[in-house]
Write a protein that holds these residues in place. Structure first.
Motif, short mmCIF file in Angstrom:
data_model
loop_
_atom_site.label_atom_id
_atom_site.label_comp_id
_atom_site.label_asym_id
_atom_site.label_seq_id
_atom_site.Cartn_x
_atom_site.Cartn_y
_atom_site.Cartn_z
N LYS A 8 0.95 -1.28 -0.07
CA LYS A 8 -0.18 -0.04 -0.07
C LYS A 8 1.00 1.14 -0.10
O LYS A 8 0.62 2.14 -0.70
CB LYS A 8 -0.95 -0.13 1.19
N GLU A 12 0.89 4.10 -3.30
CA GLU A 12 0.64 5.37 -3.21
C GLU A 12 1.96 6.12 -3.61
O GLU A 12 1.55 7.25 -4.17
CB GLU A 12 0.35 5.81 -1.49
N LYS A 16 1.51 9.05 -6.54
CA LYS A 16 2.20 10.41 -6.36
C LYS A 16 3.33 10.81 -7.23
O LYS A 16 3.06 11.99 -7.67
CB LYS A 16 2.43 10.59 -4.82
#
Length: 810
Positions: A8, A12, A16
């Motif tokens: 996870k 992310e 980003k």
């Protein structure tokens, strides 16, 4: 390592930083890696999706680390029968169920940690995509490559729709299992046959599996021969295609396909009942069965005769289901003496068997099907078959009854579907103007939501007056829309062209962008698409090239087929068999990286095999070993820079792994690549077992860092985490993939297996520069060899350089 947390975390971070997004500034380094997009007819990803997408993503990540700007998009082939049938079964509208399934699959695909560029996502059921599918139809129509005609089609009464030949399996609908019948309907076709020769010829230059290329060659089916025109006693004419014009003087009957328009016209009153019964029976038989060489040949005399143009003899006209109206001319000549099928047919129905070829060597049993010498052939007696074929066609051509020609098995692509969930065909029908294309400015022709889509034999859109009623684009009078939708293969025949310019609102793609981004460098998907999607995509690419939109003629440079993961019982997975394996439980227990690595290690990628999860724990333990090694070496300190035998062995193992993992990844041989990495980890542990004071810590750390880099494409989250902990200044995927130092693979010493009388006794490490005398002396001085030969007479010492020493004694 907490794999769920790590996965996870890095997903992310990647999102980003836009790590996975294609940078168009680096288009000169592009590598377009594409997996066949999925059908969102199921609610979740299954093992098959994972097996396609996971390993291919590893290959794409490898290419990124090799310095390429990788473009790996993802989308959904969202129109078509599966979604509509699901909607009919559940009562949920296809649009609603499809969008819900897509949302679920998007979440699962992102959790996989694949390097998909979601900014280029496409969904074929959305207006901003199917608008351009309709544009493609119009362009083909403008260029004479889309046309409408009445033709016999495969009709499934269960699905209430037309099926392509490829969708009929053993005479039944591949989707619902209903027996298929033939039915005449006015349909739209794409003229793929206009490209038959180029589609065939260009296969030679493709980096595709040979089996797939062979399947396409057979599907296109090129034959060189001649057309001969027969005249019926009614004055009607028909042509037959033959590769054996040298046998035309032996014709004793001719056969028309049951669907041939002349059948009903020429059928006599006396034969009408028998012919009608045969036509009814034939309509229930699929074309593959009709062409089967093992199936008994049947037929019916229609009560009419034709004249053989070669000798003016009167021959009866039959219908038989082994002749297809959609293949060739829909008519064949029967030459029983020189064709096994015709011989069986003539014997069954008591038709004459006229010999016109002899072997010349006495081997003349009938049917004689080889080339030979012509007899009973008027002015061609004595000619060899090869010469006679040309001469006879030339002679018939002078009378306007023959011509040399090339024939193809390939037939034009039927694209009309009497279903709801698809792209509407952008045509209107006006009583004054006839068929009129919808202007591009009026696209898309929108698929209405409120339509009764349950099948009842009519196109669902025909029941929507709001949709059907329109005005003619030419004269402005009332007109009707086409009620059919396009075959979903039309949507997938060009999707790879939309991805690089997916958000373009003004055109399907910018020519400058597409001609730089295409062709696709690596395409990965199942072999079941060999004669449908892959052939259609090639056709559309060539057609758009000829229209001036593309500067290339092949869509996919290199193609790899993944194998099939079967159920634990060895059968294809299906809900009805109860053998479907869901990846979710494994991912919940081990994480997506472990599951991905197991798929690559446990199966040969192009072969697949039965599911067996016995090895997944071992794969998890392997990553634990890697993690422990990385943790230990990070904490190591030492100044020893010695580079002795142990260091050379470690460096050899390192570069051997680098060299072979690179090769294996290029070849999609993931299982052997993982095995190399496991061997390399064993070599690292062996070196690490030495006394710390003796270790070359810098070498060991460099070797472990190379291990992380080598492993990164296989376990992206896991290695990204290890790399960051090792003070990696940037993503592991922005770090170059290791390259082998070939000098390190040249050993100073070599290991010999030493035998006595061919029985293994010991191993011996010697300088690679040792002379034969040195090798012999060292072997005989070895204590185990001295013991084994004590008191015996040494007869010979056989030396195989760099491999084996065998001491022969008595």
């Amino acid at each position: 390592m907490d794999m769920h947390y790590v996965e996870k975390k890095w997903q992310e971070k990647w999102e980003k930083s836009k790590l996975n997004y294609f940078n168009k500034k680096n288009m000169d380094k592009k590598f377009y890696c594409l997996e066949m997009f999925s059908y969102p007819s199921a609610a979740k990803l299954h093992v098959g999706h994972w097996y396609n997408y996971g390993p291919t993503d590893s290959y794409a990540r490898f290419k990124k680390m090799k310095g390429y700007e990788v473009f790996q998009p993802m989308g959904f082939d969202a129109f078509g029968l599966p979604a509509e049938n699901y909607a009919i079964k559940t009562g949920i509208h296809p649009k609603d169920s499809t969008e819900k399934n897509i949302a679920t699959m998007e979440t699962q695909l992102k959790a996989m940690g694949a390097m998909f560029d979601w900014s280029a996502e496409i969904k074929t059921c959305e207006e901003d995509y199917y608008k351009w599918t309709q544009w493609l139809f119009l362009k083909l129509y403008e260029n004479g490559l889309a046309y409408r005609k009445e033709a016999p089609v495969n009709w499934c009464s269960g699905c209430n729709t037309v099926l392509a030949n490829e969708q009929v399996i053993d005479g039944k609908c591949e989707r619902c299992g209903t027996v298929i019948v033939k039915k005449n309907l006015t349909q739209w076709f794409f003229k793929i046959t206009a490209y038959a020769e180029e589609l065939l010829k260009d296969l030679d230059g493709l980096d595709w599996p040979e089996k797939t290329k062979a399947m396409q060659r057979n599907w296109i089916g090129r034959s060189s021969g001649g057309e001969i025109e027969f005249t019926c006693e009614s004055g009607d004419t028909f042509k037959v295609f033959t590769t054996r014009a040298d046998t035309v003087f032996g014709v004793s009957y001719v056969v028309l396909a049951p669907e041939h328009p002349l059948v009903k016209k020429l059928c006599s009153k006396e034969q009408r009942a028998a012919v009608d019964a045969y036509l009814e029976e034939t309509s229930k038989t699929d074309e593959i069965d009709r062409l089967s060489t093992t199936r008994e040949k049947t037929g019916v005399f229609i009560g009419h005769y034709a004249i053989n143009p070669a000798n003016d003899k009167r021959v009866p006209i039959y219908i038989a289901d082994y002749v297809l109206y959609s293949y060739g001319t829909g008519a064949v000549m029967g030459v029983p003496a020189h064709d096994e099928r015709d011989f069986a047919f003539a014997t069954k129905y008591g038709l004459p068997i006229n010999r016109v070829i002899i072997s010349g060597n006495g081997d003349d049993d009938l049917p004689y099907c080889e080339d030979g010498i012509l007899v009973n052939s008027l002015g061609h007696d004595g000619e060899k078959s090869a010469d006679a074929r040309k001469a006879i066609i030339n002679s018939l051509a002078q009378k306007g009854k023959g011509a040399h020609c090339i024939n193809y098995r390939l037939r034009d692509w039927l694209v009309s579907r009497q279903r709801y969930w698809g792209a509407p065909i952008p045509m209107v029908y006006c009583d004054k103007c006839g068929e009129v294309p919808v202007p591009v400015k009026d696209l898309p022709v929108k698929l209405p939501y409120d339509v009764e889509f349950k099948p009842d034999g009519k196109s669902p859109l025909a029941k929507s007056e709001e949709f059907m009623s329109t005005v003619c684009p030419k004269c402005g009078r009332k007109a009707r829309r086409d009620p059919d939708t396009l075959d979903t293969f039309v949507c997938s025949s060009w999707y790879f062209l939309r991805y690089p310019d997916a958000k373009n609102p003004d055109e399907p793609f910018d020519k400058d962008v597409i001609n730089k981004m295409l062709p696709v460098d690596k395409y990965v998907g199942g072999p079941e698409h060999a004669c449908m999607h892959l052939l259609y995509a090639r056709f559309i690419t060539k057609a758009l090239r000829d229209m001036g939109y593309l500067n290339f003629g092949e869509p996919f440079k290199s193609l790899t087929h993944q194998g099939v993961i079967l159920g634990p019982d060895g059968n294809r997975m299906s809900k009805s068999k109860g053998n479907v394996i869901s990846p979710d439980d494994y991912i919940e227990q081990y994480g997506s990286d472990v599951f991905r690595l197991y798929l690559m290690f446990g199966f040969s990628y192009t072969e697949g095999g039965p599911w067996n999860d016995d090895g997944i724990k071992s794969v998890s333990k392997f990553l634990d070993r890697v993690e422990r090694l990385a943790e230990k070496t990070r904490a190591m300190k030492g100044r020893n820079t010695a580079f002795g035998r142990d260091e050379k062995e470690l460096n050899y193992a390192r570069n051997y792994a680098i060299l072979n993992v690179n090769k294996d990844l290029e070849a999609f041989s993931f299982n052997t690549a993982v095995a190399r990495l496991m061997e390399y980890v064993n070599a690292l542990y062996k070196y690490d077992a030495a006394d710390d004071s003796l270790k070359n810590v810098k070498l060991l750390k460099d070797c472990v860092n190379d291990l992380i880099l080598l492993l990164a494409p296989f376990t992206p989250h896991f290695c990204e985490e290890l790399w960051s902990l090792a003070d990696g200044k940037k993503s592991v995927f922005l770090t170059p993939y290791p390259e082998a130092d070939m000098n390190a693979l040249v050993r100073d010493e070599v290991e010999y297996a030493v035998q006595v009388n061919s029985k293994m006794r010991c191993k011996l490490v010697l300088s690679k520069d040792a002379t034969v005398d040195d090798i012999r002396a060292a072997a005989l001085a070895e204590p185990k060899i001295a013991e084994a030969t004590e008191g015996k007479n040494i007869v010979n010492v056989i030396i195989i350089p760099n491999r084996l020493i065998n001491v022969i004694c008595k």
